[in-house]
Scaffold this motif. Sequence first.
Motif, PDB file in Angstrom:
ATOM      1  N   GLN A 187     -22.655  13.357  50.844  1.00 55.67           N
ATOM      2  CA  GLN A 187     -21.804  12.318  50.266  1.00 55.67           C
ATOM      3  C   GLN A 187     -21.172  12.783  48.955  1.00 55.67           C
ATOM      4  O   GLN A 187     -19.973  12.615  48.725  1.00 55.67           O
ATOM      5  N   LYS A 188     -22.004  13.387  48.103  1.00 52.73           N
ATOM      6  CA  LYS A 188     -21.498  13.906  46.829  1.00 52.73           C
ATOM      7  C   LYS A 188     -20.463  15.003  47.076  1.00 52.73           C
ATOM      8  O   LYS A 188     -19.415  15.044  46.422  1.00 52.73           O
ATOM      9  N   GLU A 189     -20.733  15.883  48.053  1.00 48.33           N
ATOM     10  CA  GLU A 189     -19.812  16.972  48.379  1.00 48.33           C
ATOM     11  C   GLU A 189     -18.482  16.454  48.900  1.00 48.33           C
ATOM     12  O   GLU A 189     -17.420  16.936  48.516  1.00 48.33           O
ATOM     13  N   HIS A 190     -18.537  15.477  49.815  1.00 52.66           N
ATOM     14  CA  HIS A 190     -17.301  14.942  50.394  1.00 52.66           C
ATOM     15  C   HIS A 190     -16.429  14.295  49.330  1.00 52.66           C
ATOM     16  O   HIS A 190     -15.214  14.541  49.264  1.00 52.66           O
ATOM     17  N   PHE A 191     -17.037  13.475  48.487  1.00 48.11           N
ATOM     18  CA  PHE A 191     -16.243  12.790  47.469  1.00 48.11           C
ATOM     19  C   PHE A 191     -15.695  13.784  46.444  1.00 48.11           C
ATOM     20  O   PHE A 191     -14.546  13.679  46.016  1.00 48.11           O
ATOM     21  N   LYS A 192     -16.514  14.751  46.086  1.00 45.71           N
ATOM     22  CA  LYS A 192     -16.060  15.792  45.146  1.00 45.71           C
ATOM     23  C   LYS A 192     -14.887  16.565  45.741  1.00 45.71           C
ATOM     24  O   LYS A 192     -13.912  16.873  45.047  1.00 45.71           O
ATOM     25  N   SER A 193     -14.958  16.869  47.039  1.00 48.87           N
ATOM     26  CA  SER A 193     -13.877  17.596  47.716  1.00 48.87           C
ATOM     27  C   SER A 193     -12.608  16.758  47.769  1.00 48.87           C
ATOM     28  O   SER A 193     -11.502  17.266  47.537  1.00 48.87           O
ATOM     29  N   LEU A 194     -12.749  15.466  48.067  1.00 45.81           N
ATOM     30  CA  LEU A 194     -11.587  14.578  48.101  1.00 45.81           C
ATOM     31  C   LEU A 194     -10.936  14.476  46.725  1.00 45.81           C
ATOM     32  O   LEU A 194      -9.715  14.539  46.592  1.00 45.81           O
ATOM     33  N   ARG A 195     -11.771  14.344  45.713  1.00 45.03           N
ATOM     34  CA  ARG A 195     -11.253  14.203  44.343  1.00 45.03           C
ATOM     35  C   ARG A 195     -10.541  15.485  43.900  1.00 45.03           C
ATOM     36  O   ARG A 195      -9.460  15.438  43.309  1.00 45.03           O
ATOM     37  N   PRO A 252       0.069  11.266  44.407  1.00 45.73           N
ATOM     38  CA  PRO A 252       0.637  10.063  43.785  1.00 45.73           C
ATOM     39  C   PRO A 252      -0.243   8.810  43.853  1.00 45.73           C
ATOM     40  O   PRO A 252      -0.190   7.973  42.954  1.00 45.73           O
ATOM     41  N   TYR A 253      -1.051   8.675  44.934  1.00 49.06           N
ATOM     42  CA  TYR A 253      -1.743   7.400  45.133  1.00 49.06           C
ATOM     43  C   TYR A 253      -3.268   7.485  45.079  1.00 49.06           C
ATOM     44  O   TYR A 253      -3.931   6.460  45.230  1.00 49.06           O
ATOM     45  N   PHE A 254      -3.831   8.661  44.834  1.00 46.28           N
ATOM     46  CA  PHE A 254      -5.297   8.770  44.852  1.00 46.28           C
ATOM     47  C   PHE A 254      -5.953   7.804  43.867  1.00 46.28           C
ATOM     48  O   PHE A 254      -6.935   7.142  44.190  1.00 46.28           O
ATOM     49  N   GLU A 255      -5.395   7.706  42.665  1.00 43.50           N
ATOM     50  CA  GLU A 255      -6.015   6.866  41.636  1.00 43.50           C
ATOM     51  C   GLU A 255      -6.069   5.394  42.044  1.00 43.50           C
ATOM     52  O   GLU A 255      -6.952   4.654  41.619  1.00 43.50           O
ATOM     53  N   TYR A 256      -5.133   4.966  42.902  1.00 47.44           N
ATOM     54  CA  TYR A 256      -5.116   3.565  43.334  1.00 47.44           C
ATOM     55  C   TYR A 256      -6.258   3.256  44.304  1.00 47.44           C
ATOM     56  O   TYR A 256      -6.686   2.109  44.421  1.00 47.44           O
ATOM     57  N   TYR A 257      -6.726   4.285  44.996  1.00 49.68           N
ATOM     58  CA  TYR A 257      -7.759   4.086  46.019  1.00 49.68           C
ATOM     59  C   TYR A 257      -9.113   4.668  45.627  1.00 49.68           C
ATOM     60  O   TYR A 257     -10.102   4.445  46.318  1.00 49.68           O
ATOM     61  N   GLU A 258      -9.159   5.421  44.543  1.00 50.02           N
ATOM     62  CA  GLU A 258     -10.360   6.189  44.204  1.00 50.02           C
ATOM     63  C   GLU A 258     -11.625   5.336  44.147  1.00 50.02           C
ATOM     64  O   GLU A 258     -12.654   5.701  44.729  1.00 50.02           O
ATOM     65  N   ASP A 259     -11.573   4.208  43.463  1.00 53.21           N
ATOM     66  CA  ASP A 259     -12.785   3.386  43.298  1.00 53.21           C
ATOM     67  C   ASP A 259     -13.298   2.867  44.636  1.00 53.21           C
ATOM     68  O   ASP A 259     -14.509   2.839  44.882  1.00 53.21           O
ATOM     69  N   GLU A 260     -12.372   2.469  45.500  1.00 51.24           N
ATOM     70  CA  GLU A 260     -12.787   1.967  46.812  1.00 51.24           C
ATOM     71  C   GLU A 260     -13.317   3.099  47.694  1.00 51.24           C
ATOM     72  O   GLU A 260     -14.289   2.915  48.427  1.00 51.24           O
ATOM     73  N   ILE A 261     -12.672   4.254  47.624  1.00 49.28           N
ATOM     74  CA  ILE A 261     -13.144   5.415  48.397  1.00 49.28           C
ATOM     75  C   ILE A 261     -14.553   5.796  47.944  1.00 49.28           C
ATOM     76  O   ILE A 261     -15.412   6.156  48.755  1.00 49.28           O
ATOM     77  N   ALA A 262     -14.810   5.699  46.656  1.00 50.72           N
ATOM     78  CA  ALA A 262     -16.126   6.066  46.117  1.00 50.72           C
ATOM     79  C   ALA A 262     -17.242   5.240  46.745  1.00 50.72           C
ATOM     80  O   ALA A 262     -18.370   5.719  46.907  1.00 50.72           O
TER      81      ALA A 262
END
Length: 199
Positions: free
Chosen positions: A77-85, A92-102
């Motif tokens: 889980q930590k690896e996947h989220f770190k890779s996505l980040r 352009p839109y990662f910051e809008y979804y980051e908290d929900e993706i986390a």
Amino acid sequence: MKNTFPAFYFGPIDYYADMVKSETIEIEVCENFQKQTYRNRCNILGANGKLPLTIPMHHDGSRNMKDIKPSYDHNWQKEHFKSLRSAYLSSPYFEYYEDEIATFYDRKEKFLLDLNLRTIEFILSKLKIDTTVTHTSSFQVLETDFDFRNKYSAKKEPAIHFPEYVQVFDEKFGFTPGLSILDILFSEGPHAAIYLKNL
């Protein structure tokens, strides 16, 4: 007639393109788990090219998709989220979804199916797709036109043509087709739905 889809983990763009064009969606929850498919992996584009994010399985002899459990022996889980980040922080839109993706990586779902169903619900809501989604109650042989369960292969490139959109690393690699829905969501935001409808 409902179009029946497998339950994928942040499935590929063509999977969601077919969903967007469906009047009703039925998710197959009664099938046997198939290895090396998008049921426990997705592909993103990182600084070194296409990167598969794979969920390790807990091997206890279960075969039914309903009973398959992710393994948490390794902190994927930590690896996947770190890779996505790392891959999409400058999109352009990662910051809008980051908290929900986390939240997908904060909670340890007991069953893979529950995690996958959450990703599907999340994506359809972000695409503002107001389609009725149901789940199968038994495994059935379906007419080919309505059966999408074995259409998408994680082992080969999709047969359809993907019009280019701006990707984070396209200057380095050129346009890379056939990635997870997250790639276009982070690149195009809610406009991704228009792309999918035209695919």
